[in-house]
Write a protein that holds these residues in place. Structure first.
Motif, PDB file in Angstrom:
ATOM      1  N   ASP A 188       2.897   8.544   5.492  1.00  0.00           N
ATOM      2  CA  ASP A 188       2.211   7.430   6.157  1.00  0.00           C
ATOM      3  C   ASP A 188       3.058   6.162   6.188  1.00  0.00           C
ATOM      4  O   ASP A 188       2.607   5.118   6.650  1.00  0.00           O
ATOM      5  N   ASP A 245       4.121   4.068   3.977  1.00  0.00           N
ATOM      6  CA  ASP A 245       3.712   2.884   3.199  1.00  0.00           C
ATOM      7  C   ASP A 245       4.646   2.615   2.016  1.00  0.00           C
ATOM      8  O   ASP A 245       4.305   1.894   1.083  1.00  0.00           O
ATOM      9  N   GLU A 287       1.876   8.949  -4.344  1.00  0.00           N
ATOM     10  CA  GLU A 287       0.482   8.751  -3.911  1.00  0.00           C
ATOM     11  C   GLU A 287      -0.430   9.735  -4.648  1.00  0.00           C
ATOM     12  O   GLU A 287      -1.573   9.420  -4.996  1.00  0.00           O
ATOM     13  N   GLN A 334      -4.180   7.861  -0.740  1.00  0.00           N
ATOM     14  CA  GLN A 334      -4.123   8.805   0.364  1.00  0.00           C
ATOM     15  C   GLN A 334      -2.733   8.794   0.991  1.00  0.00           C
ATOM     16  O   GLN A 334      -2.258   7.748   1.449  1.00  0.00           O
ATOM     17  N   PRO A 335      -2.077   9.953   1.097  1.00  0.00           N
ATOM     18  CA  PRO A 335      -0.704  10.013   1.613  1.00  0.00           C
ATOM     19  C   PRO A 335      -0.629   9.987   3.134  1.00  0.00           C
ATOM     20  O   PRO A 335       0.458   9.950   3.699  1.00  0.00           O
ATOM     21  N   ASN A 368      -2.549   7.663   4.846  1.00  0.00           N
ATOM     22  CA  ASN A 368      -3.210   6.408   5.193  1.00  0.00           C
ATOM     23  C   ASN A 368      -2.407   5.281   4.563  1.00  0.00           C
ATOM     24  O   ASN A 368      -2.427   5.074   3.355  1.00  0.00           O
ATOM     25  N   ALA A 369      -1.686   4.530   5.407  1.00  0.00           N
ATOM     26  CA  ALA A 369      -0.803   3.483   4.903  1.00  0.00           C
ATOM     27  C   ALA A 369      -1.588   2.366   4.214  1.00  0.00           C
ATOM     28  O   ALA A 369      -1.047   1.633   3.376  1.00  0.00           O
ATOM     29  N   SER A 399      -3.947   2.873   2.223  1.00  0.00           N
ATOM     30  CA  SER A 399      -4.325   3.354   0.897  1.00  0.00           C
ATOM     31  C   SER A 399      -3.075   3.356   0.046  1.00  0.00           C
ATOM     32  O   SER A 399      -2.189   4.185   0.191  1.00  0.00           O
TER      33      SER A 399
HETATM   34 CA   LIG Z   1      -0.855   5.870   1.504  1.00  0.00          CA
END
Ligand SMILES: [Ca+2]
Ligand SMILES: [Ca+2]
Ligand SMILES: [Ca+2]
Ligand SMILES: [Ca+2]
Length: 383
Positions: A272, A274, A281, A287-288, A290-291, A293
């Motif tokens: 993602d 992030d 993560e 969540q990998p 969802n940036a 998260s």
């Molecule tokens: Ca993430």
């Protein structure tokens, strides 16, 4: 009641002697009758059978010294005897019951329990007698016929040994059940199984969902031959083991499957973007894909002039967090220090995906002072 005529009669003029039906002087006459029934019939070998014997006295006199004799069939073994009156003696296959007196119109009962030891059709003969005369000896004997069935044999369930499975994958195996007696009521059911399993037409099947990574699942089958015997119902089981980390990337397979629907995504990729690797993560519980998260400090408040600096961090459940601090202006060489009471800077999140606010009260349990600058660092690890 009237006394009957008595004695041995000799017909005049004949040199023949015969017994009259009439009793001798002082004797009594009693029409005893005996009946016997069996339960259950048919009976399984190895299962108790009950003979219920009943006596009646139709008179006209009370009967004395009433004795019931039951010579048990050879393929029945004596278990017990109970009487409504009197006592019994059992020698090998002969049961002799001394019931004493039986009044006119009275009844008595003898209950004999036997254990069938061989299959076949079995006849049990019983008889009754007394010290008096009986005008109708035809009802002094009785019998009952029992069918001894073979001992029930238990069903046999065949299941394979433990199965090892990977998250997202399916497995199936055959479960066969047989009854050596070919009892028609034979049936088998699957009583213990992981959620989503199916059992139909002897075939057990299941797909391991993400939540089952790292679990051992007992699968239990119960067969019943429908005969209602103590050995009619049997159980057999096997195990289905779901690997925790089948691809050996230090990430729970279930977590990978949940986020990527595969087990081939690299642990060191950043799907993602992030700046937090997938394995980071995983450790942080974020969540990998969802940036937004991301494990991070969300806020830091307070100043040197006021106590109770607070640090707020995003947290995930079942992770262990440790906060450390450094006082003074930050540099690459700034040492990170634990709080004075170590436990005050360590916590395990139990509330789910949420935020945690740590308070540095600058007291004896934390930093014990209020310098101009203070940095904080929070780390997270698997619990
Ligand atoms: Ca993430
Ligand atoms: Ca059977
Ligand atoms: Ca893995
Ligand atoms: Ca990432």
């Amino acid at each position: 009641m009237k006394k009957e005529s008595r004695g041995v009669c000799i017909a005049a003029g004949l040199a023949l002697a015969f017994l009259c039906a009439a009793p001798a002087f002082g004797q009594t006459t009693s029409d005893l009758a005996i009946a016997v029934s069996d339960s259950p019939d048919p009976v399984r070998v190895g299962t108790n059978l009950v003979y219920s014997i009943t006596l009646t006295n139709a008179g006209p006199h009370a009967a004395a010294d009433v004795v019931v004799t039951d010579i048990l069939p050879t393929n029945m073994t004596f278990v017990s005897c109970a009487l409504s009156q009197g006592s019994y003696e059992q020698v090998e296959d002969e049961v002799t019951c001394d019931l004493g007196s039986l009044g006119v119109g009275a009844t008595a009962a003898v209950t004999i329990v036997v254990l069938p030891i061989l299959e076949g059709v079995v006849t049990n003969n019983v008889s009754v007698g007394s010290s008096g005369e009986d005008p109708d000896p035809g009802n002094n004997r009785a019998f009952c016929v029992t069918t001894n069935l073979p001992q029930n044999r238990s069903p046999v369930i065949a299941v394979p040994g433990p199965h090892t499975l990977v998250v997202g994958m399916a497995t199936s195996f055959l479960v066969t059940v047989q009854d050596p007696d070919h009892d028609p009521g034979l049936a088998v059911v699957n009583t213990v199984y992981p959620a989503g399993a199916a059992f139909a037409n002897s075939n057990w099947s299941w797909t391991a969902a993400a939540g089952y990574a790292g679990t051992s699942n007992r699968v239990v089958f119960v067969a019943d031959d429908g005969e209602g015997e103590p050995n009619s119902i049997v159980t057999n089981s096997t195990w289905v083991v779901v690997l925790f980390d089948s691809n050996d990337n230090q990430i729970n397979d279930g977590w990978e499957w949940t986020h990527f629907s595969n087990l081939t995504t690299s642990a060191t990729a950043d799907n993602d973007g992030d700046k937090s690797l997938n394995i980071e993560e995983y450790i942080a519980g974020t969540q990998p894909t969802n940036a937004a998260s991301l494990f991070r400090i969300l806020a830091c408040s307070g100043s040197s002039m006021s106590s109770n600096r607070t640090v707020t961090v995003s947290t995930e459940t079942n992770r262990k967090y440790t906060i450390r601090f450094a006082s003074g202006a930050y540099s690459n060489n700034t040492p990170w220090a634990s709080f004075r009471t170590a436990a005050s800077g360590v916590w395990i999140e139990t509330r789910g995906s949420t935020n945690y606010t740590f308070t540095d009260d600058e007291g004896t349990n934390t930093t014990g002072s209020a310098p101009l600058f203070r940095q904080y660092r929070v780390s997270v690890e698997m619990q």
